[in-house]
Design a protein around this motif. Structure first.
Motif, PDB file in Angstrom:
ATOM      1  N   SER B  60      -2.681  10.212  -6.168  1.00  0.00           N
ATOM      2  CA  SER B  60      -2.517  10.127  -4.859  1.00  0.00           C
ATOM      3  C   SER B  60      -1.988   8.699  -4.314  1.00  0.00           C
ATOM      4  CB  SER B  60      -4.210  10.093  -4.279  1.00  0.00           C
ATOM      5  OG  SER B  60      -4.233   9.959  -2.783  1.00  0.00           O
ATOM      6  N   PRO B  61      -1.505   8.746  -2.945  1.00  0.00           N
ATOM      7  CA  PRO B  61      -1.105   9.860  -2.065  1.00  0.00           C
ATOM      8  C   PRO B  61       0.202  10.205  -2.456  1.00  0.00           C
ATOM      9  CG  PRO B  61      -0.798   7.603  -0.898  1.00  0.00           C
ATOM     10  CD  PRO B  61      -1.147   7.467  -2.494  1.00  0.00           C
ATOM     11  N   LYS B 107       2.141   4.632  -1.038  1.00  0.00           N
ATOM     12  CA  LYS B 107       1.649   4.353   0.592  1.00  0.00           C
ATOM     13  C   LYS B 107       2.856   4.512   1.235  1.00  0.00           C
ATOM     14  CE  LYS B 107      -0.244   1.090   3.844  1.00  0.00           C
ATOM     15  NZ  LYS B 107       0.655   1.216   4.814  1.00  0.00           N
ATOM     16  N   GLN B 112      -1.308   8.437   5.453  1.00  0.00           N
ATOM     17  CA  GLN B 112      -0.993   8.944   3.972  1.00  0.00           C
ATOM     18  C   GLN B 112      -0.806  10.360   3.831  1.00  0.00           C
ATOM     19  OE1 GLN B 112      -0.068   7.258   1.689  1.00  0.00           O
ATOM     20  NE2 GLN B 112      -0.264   5.528   3.105  1.00  0.00           N
ATOM     21  N   GLU B 113      -0.721  10.658   2.353  1.00  0.00           N
ATOM     22  CA  GLU B 113      -0.615  12.162   2.014  1.00  0.00           C
ATOM     23  C   GLU B 113      -1.699  12.707   1.019  1.00  0.00           C
ATOM     24  OE1 GLU B 113       0.756  14.856   1.687  1.00  0.00           O
ATOM     25  OE2 GLU B 113       2.365  14.803   3.070  1.00  0.00           O
ATOM     26  N   TYR B 386      -6.603   4.479   0.506  1.00  0.00           N
ATOM     27  CA  TYR B 386      -6.501   5.015   1.868  1.00  0.00           C
ATOM     28  C   TYR B 386      -7.112   6.258   1.947  1.00  0.00           C
ATOM     29  CZ  TYR B 386      -2.795   1.510   1.521  1.00  0.00           C
ATOM     30  OH  TYR B 386      -2.097   0.473   1.070  1.00  0.00           O
ATOM     31  N   VAL B 387      -7.899   6.445   1.091  1.00  0.00           N
ATOM     32  CA  VAL B 387      -8.548   8.027   0.878  1.00  0.00           C
ATOM     33  C   VAL B 387      -9.429   8.257   2.208  1.00  0.00           C
ATOM     34  CG1 VAL B 387     -10.747   7.286  -0.358  1.00  0.00           C
ATOM     35  CG2 VAL B 387      -9.837   9.507  -0.224  1.00  0.00           C
ATOM     36  N   GLN B 390      -6.841   9.001   4.894  1.00  0.00           N
ATOM     37  CA  GLN B 390      -5.920  10.311   4.435  1.00  0.00           C
ATOM     38  C   GLN B 390      -6.313  11.657   5.221  1.00  0.00           C
ATOM     39  OE1 GLN B 390      -5.441   8.639  -0.025  1.00  0.00           O
ATOM     40  NE2 GLN B 390      -4.655  10.838   0.261  1.00  0.00           N
ATOM     41  N   ILE B 410      -6.989  17.720   2.449  1.00  0.00           N
ATOM     42  CA  ILE B 410      -6.386  16.504   1.609  1.00  0.00           C
ATOM     43  C   ILE B 410      -5.668  16.969   0.257  1.00  0.00           C
ATOM     44  CG2 ILE B 410      -8.335  16.159   0.151  1.00  0.00           C
ATOM     45  CD1 ILE B 410      -8.087  13.052   1.159  1.00  0.00           C
TER      46      ILE B 410
END
Lengths: 132, 428
Positions: B60-61, B107, B112-113, B386-387, B390, B410
């Motif tokens: 992640s991400p 990032k 984010q992704e 960043y969860v 996200q 997510i």
């Protein structure tokens, strides 16, 4: 073409002030932009951009910009714009009920402004926007 | 147009001094990949890590996922106009390292992704828990502007995939699958008794982090066109979309489009798959009007009896989906739409942002609002900093032990709207 951009993103104001009328209010939230857009539609304006532009959902981004004009660029069916804005307001309420918008740190907020600006850049660079 | 896809099955990935394949194991040279990625001055850091099925690893991400493929015979290069030279692809022979991927992560923007878990209860929602992944964690040069970073990240993944795929060039594939679509009059004449079926592939094209490229052309700047289905298998379409993890179509998913795959499976049996119509999902409503007109025109021009439509994203694309559906139906073509849903956590709200009466047949790829629990993992590739911001995460969703709760959206490709997943909704 008499256009107006309804926005709460100051970067759109900075970039296009003078190019078309910008109805900017820094106090507005996402919903306020949609409601102001709906007012314009009721006053006879036509949507040029989709009110839910962007994949970031209404409970994720605080920023929203919509462009309208006094003339339609397409032969859309009557009440199409009204249906679109009402569906967008409904979608906003659905997402916010699910989970409200977080209080983002400034850097994240700036990223959201950049995304919103980019969505509008694609439209503002469209040759059809040069019609007078 | 005829393409032989030579599949080399990969069941493990390991680091080595050079990059090669032996007995189903992909060996990759870490230093070589990092050097290659850092040739781009826009990137300050590149770190290669490996993730295998069943490991206690979280990635992640995630920005993009790419299957390594190399053009062995026939014209053109993989990812024409983006990595390879501009030139026609989709013909001849291509080798693919099936079971291996290149994943870019790092990032890019604050929200984010997505997440890939290689094991545990959430692994089943993403296909990439089952693949052997070469992960490239990238860091931008100081002060790099967001658009430039997205472009650099996109190119880093594609370059790495092309580099790794060279290992497949001289191998004898484990399996060769042949796909063929003839020029229209011949294709129609081949199975005159079968219904003529097409596929409308809608490409994400709204702006930064919402773009897709066709032979290097920004999809928001093209008008609908016709594509031989095999072109996509050689990388004619590249993803630049990295906003909604659950339903974004990664480059891997373009290379392995399940609608195209299944239509070929039925080709000559119960239908005649005549081709793909590509269109976009622009922000500008006049573009939607023009392009949905053109989609319907092309469907009629091809003489289609029926078609499938897939979209990418939620909201704005729903309007394109419905306009395409309505106009195609009015042109006399039967239509089935394929999409995922966002009906709220209780599943009771409207799941799409737009609807038309003609959209009466739909295949659902699941709903993204369901909350799932992510247990802690032993190893993290990328960052979890960043969860909470996200997409699918929320303030307070992260626990001290590294576990967290988040919406299904997510997870990379969990509800992908072309059906490359295992979720569905049924009406009883």
């Amino acid at each position: 073409m008499k256009g107006v951009m309804v926005t709460n993103n100051y970067r759109c104001l900075e970039k296009w002030e003078g190019r078309l009328r910008i109805d900017y209010n820094k106090e507005w939230g996402y919903l306020d932009v949609l409601l102001a857009t709906r007012d314009y539609i009721h006053r006879g304006y036509f949507l040029l951009t989709h009110p839910l532009a962007g994949s970031v959902k209404p409970n994720q981004t605080p920023f929203k910009s919509v462009i309208l004009a006094e003339e339609s660029l397409e032969g859309a069916e009557e009440f199409r714009d009204l249906a679109l804005i009402e569906e967008s307001i409904e979608a906003y309420r659905k997402f916010m009920k699910n989970r409200p918008l977080p209080g983002w740190p400034e850097q994240t907020a700036e990223d959201f402004r950049t995304i919103d600006l980019s969505l509008m850049e694609g439209v503002m660079s469209n040759p059809m926007m040069n019609r007078r | 147009m005829k393409l032989e896809l030579g599949k080399i099955y990969i069941s493990d990935v390991q680091f080595a001094e050079k990059t090669y394949v032996e007995n189903g194991t992909l060996y990759v040279c870490k230093a070589e990949i990092e050097r290659l990625v850092l040739e781009d001055e826009r990137l300050a850091g590149a770190r290669v890590e490996l993730a295998r099925p069943g490991e206690s690893v979280r990635i992640s991400p995630v920005k993009d996922v790419i299957e390594p493929r190399v053009k062995v015979e026939g014209g053109g290069d993989i990812f024409p106009g983006v990595i390879g030279k501009v030139g026609q692809v989709g013909e001849g022979r291509t080798h693919a390292l099936v079971g291996a991927t290149v994943i870019t992560c790092g990032k890019i923007v604050g929200f984010q992704e997505g997440v890939i878990d290689m094991s545990g209860p959430t692994a089943k929602y993403t296909p990439f828990s089952q693949t052997n992944n070469v992960c490239v964690v990238i860091e931008p040069a100081e002060g790099l502007e967001t658009h430039d970073y997205e472009a650099a990240g996109r190119m880093a993944g594609l370059k790495t995939a092309v580099y790794v795929a060279e290992a497949a060039r001289d191998l004898t594939p484990d399996e060769v699958v042949t796909y063929e679509t003839k020029p229209l009059p011949m294709q129609i004449a081949q199975y005159p008794e079968l219904p003529k079926i097409g596929y409308v592939h809608m490409l994400q094209s709204q702006g930064l982090l919402h773009d897709t490229y066709y032979y290097g052309v920004d999809a928001k700047k093209f008008v609908p066109t016709i594509m031989y289905p095999t072109e996509i298998m050689d990388g004619a379409i590249v993803s630049g979309n990295c906003v909604a993890p659950c339903d974004k179509v990664t480059t891997y998913h373009h290379l392995n489009n399940p609608v195209i795959e299944d239509l070929y499976r039925h080709h000559g049996k119960d239908l005649n798959f005549v081709g793909v119509i590509l269109t976009n999902e622009n922000v500008f409503l006049a573009d939607k009007e023009r392009h949905s007109d053109m989609v319907a025109k092309l469907a009629e021009f091809l003489g289609l009896d029926g078609l499938l439509i897939t979209e990418e994203g939620y909201g704005n694309p729903d309007t394109d989906l419905m306009m395409n559906c309505k106009k195609v139906a009015r042109a006399g073509v039967k239509v089935v739409i394929i999409t995922d849903e966002f009906p709220g956590r209780d599943g009771k709200s409207y799941s799409l942002a737009d609807a038309v009466p003609e959209a009466d047949t739909m295949v659902s790829c699941g709903q993204g609002n369901l909350i799932v629990h992510f247990p802690p993992m032993d190893r993290l590739i990328g960052t979890m900093d960043y969860v909470e911001s996200q997409i699918g995460g929320y303030a307070g969703c992260m626990n001290e032990d590294g576990s967290f709760d988040a919406e299904l959206q997510i997870i990379i490709a969990s509800t992908i709207a072309n059906g490359f997943n295992k979720l569905a909704a049924r009406t009883y």
